[in-house]
Design a protein around this motif. Structure first.
Motif, PDB file in Angstrom:
ATOM      1  N   ASP A  20       0.925  -1.198  -0.012  1.00 19.88           N
ATOM      2  CA  ASP A  20      -0.059   0.219  -0.248  1.00 19.88           C
ATOM      3  C   ASP A  20       0.851   1.268  -0.111  1.00 19.88           C
ATOM      4  O   ASP A  20       0.274   2.341   0.160  1.00 19.88           O
ATOM      5  CB  ASP A  20      -0.682   0.122   1.206  1.00 19.88           C
ATOM      6  CG  ASP A  20      -0.201   0.063   2.655  1.00 19.88           C
ATOM      7  OD1 ASP A  20       0.924   0.034   2.578  1.00 19.88           O
ATOM      8  OD2 ASP A  20      -0.930  -0.145   3.563  1.00 19.88           O
ATOM      9  N   LEU A  21       2.154   1.241  -0.202  1.00 25.13           N
ATOM     10  CA  LEU A  21       2.995   2.141  -0.158  1.00 25.13           C
ATOM     11  C   LEU A  21       3.284   3.263   1.205  1.00 25.13           C
ATOM     12  O   LEU A  21       3.563   4.199   1.069  1.00 25.13           O
ATOM     13  CB  LEU A  21       2.774   3.078  -1.177  1.00 25.13           C
ATOM     14  CG  LEU A  21       2.797   2.473  -2.738  1.00 25.13           C
ATOM     15  CD1 LEU A  21       2.597   3.513  -3.838  1.00 25.13           C
ATOM     16  CD2 LEU A  21       4.204   1.802  -2.980  1.00 25.13           C
ATOM     17  N   ALA A  22       2.622   2.616   2.249  1.00 25.91           N
ATOM     18  CA  ALA A  22       2.616   3.164   3.376  1.00 25.91           C
ATOM     19  C   ALA A  22       3.777   2.995   4.221  1.00 25.91           C
ATOM     20  O   ALA A  22       4.144   3.954   4.990  1.00 25.91           O
ATOM     21  CB  ALA A  22       1.303   2.763   4.142  1.00 25.91           C
ATOM     22  N   TRP A  23       4.655   1.837   4.331  1.00 28.49           N
ATOM     23  CA  TRP A  23       5.690   1.675   5.259  1.00 28.49           C
ATOM     24  C   TRP A  23       6.745   1.117   4.203  1.00 28.49           C
ATOM     25  O   TRP A  23       6.715   0.662   3.079  1.00 28.49           O
ATOM     26  CB  TRP A  23       5.291   0.561   6.035  1.00 28.49           C
ATOM     27  CG  TRP A  23       3.941   0.829   6.881  1.00 28.49           C
ATOM     28  CD1 TRP A  23       2.888   0.645   6.395  1.00 28.49           C
ATOM     29  CD2 TRP A  23       3.962   1.746   8.100  1.00 28.49           C
ATOM     30  NE1 TRP A  23       1.888   1.079   7.566  1.00 28.49           N
ATOM     31  CE2 TRP A  23       2.675   1.598   8.249  1.00 28.49           C
ATOM     32  CE3 TRP A  23       4.899   1.994   9.016  1.00 28.49           C
ATOM     33  CZ2 TRP A  23       2.165   2.308   9.429  1.00 28.49           C
ATOM     34  CZ3 TRP A  23       4.374   2.960   9.914  1.00 28.49           C
ATOM     35  CH2 TRP A  23       3.288   2.895  10.440  1.00 28.49           C
ATOM     36  N   PHE A  24       8.101   1.158   4.832  1.00 32.23           N
ATOM     37  CA  PHE A  24       9.129   0.461   4.320  1.00 32.23           C
ATOM     38  C   PHE A  24       9.992  -0.146   5.509  1.00 32.23           C
ATOM     39  O   PHE A  24      10.037   0.312   6.655  1.00 32.23           O
ATOM     40  CB  PHE A  24       9.993   1.469   3.419  1.00 32.23           C
ATOM     41  CG  PHE A  24      10.768   2.383   4.281  1.00 32.23           C
ATOM     42  CD1 PHE A  24      12.219   2.099   4.599  1.00 32.23           C
ATOM     43  CD2 PHE A  24      10.578   3.676   4.718  1.00 32.23           C
ATOM     44  CE1 PHE A  24      12.997   2.914   5.569  1.00 32.23           C
ATOM     45  CE2 PHE A  24      11.186   4.497   5.472  1.00 32.23           C
ATOM     46  CZ  PHE A  24      12.336   4.066   5.876  1.00 32.23           C
ATOM     47  N   ALA A  25      10.844  -1.127   4.878  1.00 34.27           N
ATOM     48  CA  ALA A  25      11.961  -1.732   5.601  1.00 34.27           C
ATOM     49  C   ALA A  25      13.060  -1.612   4.946  1.00 34.27           C
ATOM     50  O   ALA A  25      13.322  -1.621   3.831  1.00 34.27           O
ATOM     51  CB  ALA A  25      11.677  -3.085   5.816  1.00 34.27           C
ATOM     52  N   ASP A  26      14.184  -1.260   5.623  1.00 29.06           N
ATOM     53  CA  ASP A  26      15.626  -0.973   5.191  1.00 29.06           C
ATOM     54  C   ASP A  26      15.986  -2.520   4.749  1.00 29.06           C
ATOM     55  O   ASP A  26      16.002  -3.436   5.306  1.00 29.06           O
ATOM     56  CB  ASP A  26      16.446  -0.419   6.316  1.00 29.06           C
ATOM     57  CG  ASP A  26      17.824   0.144   5.541  1.00 29.06           C
ATOM     58  OD1 ASP A  26      18.314  -0.722   5.104  1.00 29.06           O
ATOM     59  OD2 ASP A  26      18.218   1.427   5.695  1.00 29.06           O
ATOM     60  N   ALA A  27      16.608  -2.339   3.557  1.00 28.40           N
ATOM     61  CA  ALA A  27      17.330  -3.774   3.069  1.00 28.40           C
ATOM     62  C   ALA A  27      18.581  -3.890   3.236  1.00 28.40           C
ATOM     63  O   ALA A  27      19.446  -4.627   2.513  1.00 28.40           O
ATOM     64  CB  ALA A  27      16.602  -4.108   1.571  1.00 28.40           C
ATOM     65  N   GLY A  28      19.365  -2.702   3.859  1.00 23.80           N
ATOM     66  CA  GLY A  28      20.736  -2.540   3.791  1.00 23.80           C
ATOM     67  C   GLY A  28      21.557  -3.973   4.343  1.00 23.80           C
ATOM     68  O   GLY A  28      22.695  -4.149   3.867  1.00 23.80           O
ATOM     69  N   HIS A  29      20.828  -4.803   5.524  1.00 24.77           N
ATOM     70  CA  HIS A  29      21.443  -5.950   5.832  1.00 24.77           C
ATOM     71  C   HIS A  29      21.506  -7.017   4.737  1.00 24.77           C
ATOM     72  O   HIS A  29      22.350  -7.839   4.844  1.00 24.77           O
ATOM     73  CB  HIS A  29      20.785  -6.180   7.107  1.00 24.77           C
ATOM     74  CG  HIS A  29      19.429  -6.635   6.777  1.00 24.77           C
ATOM     75  ND1 HIS A  29      18.287  -5.795   6.584  1.00 24.77           N
ATOM     76  CD2 HIS A  29      18.950  -7.868   6.852  1.00 24.77           C
ATOM     77  CE1 HIS A  29      17.112  -6.471   6.222  1.00 24.77           C
ATOM     78  NE2 HIS A  29      17.424  -7.923   6.530  1.00 24.77           N
ATOM     79  N   ILE A  30      20.837  -6.771   3.566  1.00 18.44           N
ATOM     80  CA  ILE A  30      20.831  -7.771   2.549  1.00 18.44           C
ATOM     81  C   ILE A  30      21.741  -7.506   1.474  1.00 18.44           C
ATOM     82  O   ILE A  30      22.806  -8.287   1.002  1.00 18.44           O
ATOM     83  CB  ILE A  30      19.583  -8.070   2.108  1.00 18.44           C
ATOM     84  CG1 ILE A  30      18.570  -8.677   3.160  1.00 18.44           C
ATOM     85  CG2 ILE A  30      19.461  -9.055   0.960  1.00 18.44           C
ATOM     86  CD1 ILE A  30      16.984  -8.738   2.856  1.00 18.44           C
ATOM     87  N   VAL A  31      21.321  -6.184   0.977  1.00 14.18           N
ATOM     88  CA  VAL A  31      22.205  -5.522  -0.101  1.00 14.18           C
ATOM     89  C   VAL A  31      22.066  -4.064  -0.032  1.00 14.18           C
ATOM     90  O   VAL A  31      20.905  -3.515   0.269  1.00 14.18           O
ATOM     91  CB  VAL A  31      22.003  -6.337  -1.418  1.00 14.18           C
ATOM     92  CG1 VAL A  31      20.568  -5.797  -1.848  1.00 14.18           C
ATOM     93  CG2 VAL A  31      22.933  -5.705  -2.477  1.00 14.18           C
ATOM     94  N   PRO A  32      23.131  -3.327   0.106  1.00 13.64           N
ATOM     95  CA  PRO A  32      22.834  -2.101  -0.089  1.00 13.64           C
ATOM     96  C   PRO A  32      22.043  -1.110  -0.977  1.00 13.64           C
ATOM     97  O   PRO A  32      21.429  -0.127  -0.775  1.00 13.64           O
ATOM     98  CB  PRO A  32      24.254  -1.166   0.259  1.00 13.64           C
ATOM     99  CG  PRO A  32      25.210  -2.309  -0.462  1.00 13.64           C
ATOM    100  CD  PRO A  32      24.321  -3.555  -0.211  1.00 13.64           C
ATOM    101  N   THR A  33      22.249  -1.512  -2.262  1.00 11.37           N
ATOM    102  CA  THR A  33      21.585  -0.742  -3.349  1.00 11.37           C
ATOM    103  C   THR A  33      20.817  -1.612  -4.404  1.00 11.37           C
ATOM    104  O   THR A  33      21.008  -2.973  -4.368  1.00 11.37           O
ATOM    105  CB  THR A  33      22.595  -0.044  -4.205  1.00 11.37           C
ATOM    106  OG1 THR A  33      23.342  -1.157  -4.683  1.00 11.37           O
ATOM    107  CG2 THR A  33      23.466   0.671  -3.348  1.00 11.37           C
TER     108      THR A  33
END
Length: 335
Positions: A20-33
């Motif tokens: 729903d484009l309301a929230w996000f989670a950082d993915a940096g622990h998987i891959v930074p970019t």
């Protein structure tokens, strides 16, 4: 799965965004970019999908997603090649200047290679140094590929599609004729393009993604008024598999290549040029097209190109009227 990038250095910071484009989670622990994810897609995709599932279930820390904070999902790319899949658009341009449409245009796609070293974010202004250059919006669909082998078939090309999104491929129309007259293609007439806040994996698009085409109404607004309502899946002469295979005819494509559809364009229900939305038509995805229709019907183009202060919005909604890719919203800043 929806992926985006927050503004952070040249290549952004990869995030997974809720449906729903309301929230996000950082993915940096998987891959930074995002480029890093595309480089190792087979390993990284399952991990990102697990992160997306946890985000949807509220099982991990999450933060509010604000589209104004987003960079282009790929802030820069190794390659950006734009096609012209909607031959109706090309036909109108040529008809307006009294030129015949070569028969080859129906089976041999047009394509040019644009600048990819820096893209605009979905809320970044459109910089315009001179209004006389004829600044135009172009609402398009794009796909991002993994590695595509040299001489790939259409089926191989479709298998390489990793993500789908939208773009405003800005054009400086009054610079184009002089550049094309040199016989060497676009350069100064094609400044930086802007991309939707998120790109989406094909599987998450469901029936909207069929046979290498994105189906749905591509909504364009100009200064708050409806300007375009064309269906991206209709009148698309060349699907993305065909466009990607065309690009890979003589060279392999690296992961992170962006391929554009060209301006989305529909014929009217009576087979003629499209009518404005205000007149019950599907409107237009660029100003040049309405100017071509005006020229064909009245002998003179009336609608002006973009000027300082003009505002452009491009989006596509799902069945619940939620934006699928977020919204590109830009203001022209002249001078």
């Amino acid at each position: 799965m929806k992926l985006g990038s927050l503004k952070n250095g040249r290549d952004g910071r990869l995030i997974v965004v809720s449906d729903d484009l309301a929230w996000f989670a950082d993915a940096g622990h998987i891959v930074p970019t995002l480029q890093g994810a595309l480089d190792e897609w087979e390993r990284v995709e399952p991990l990102l999908k697990n992160l997306h599932t946890d985000l949807e279930h509220g099982a991990i820390p999450r933060m509010r997603f604000h589209e104004r904070d987003a960079a282009a999902p790929l802030p820069r790319a190794y390659q950006w090649a734009d096609g012209s899949a909607y031959v109706n658009h090309v036909a109108l341009v040529r008809q307006a200047r009294g030129a015949e449409l070569p028969e080859s245009f129906w089976h041999d796609p047009l394509m040019y290679q644009g600048g990819s070293d820096g893209f605009l974010g979905p809320r970044d202004p459109i910089p315009l140094r001179d209004e006389a250059w004829g600044c135009d919006l172009e609402a398009e669909v794009v796909v991002v590929t993994g590695d595509v082998p040299l001489g790939a078939t259409r089926e191989q090309a479709l298998d390489a599609v990793r993500l789908v999104g939208l773009t405003n491929d800005v054009s400086l129309r009054n610079l184009i004729p002089g550049e094309l007259a040199k016989g060497f293609g676009f350069f100064q007439s094609k400044p930086a393009s802007a991309f939707s806040p998120v790109f989406v994996t094909p599987d998450a698009l469901g029936e909207r993604w069929q046979d290498g085409k994105l189906h749905g109404c591509l909504e364009v607004e100009l200064n708050g008024q409806p300007f375009g309502r064309a269906d991206a899946g209709e009148d698309m002469t060349f699907d993305f598999g065909t466009l990607i295979a065309h690009a890979a005819k003589t060279r392999a494509l690296g992961a992170g290549t962006i391929i554009g559809s060209g301006t989305v364009s529909n014929r009217d229900t009576d087979g003629g040029p499209g009518k404005p939305v205000a007149d019950g038509g599907l409107g237009y995805s660029c100003i040049a097209e309405v100017r071509m229709v005006e020229t064909i019907q009245g002998g003179t183009a009336v609608t002006p190109f973009l000027r300082g202060g003009d505002r452009v919005a491009i989006t596509m909604h799902d069945e619940r009227h939620h934006p699928i890719f977020g919204t590109i919203e830009q203001e022209v800043v002249a001078g």
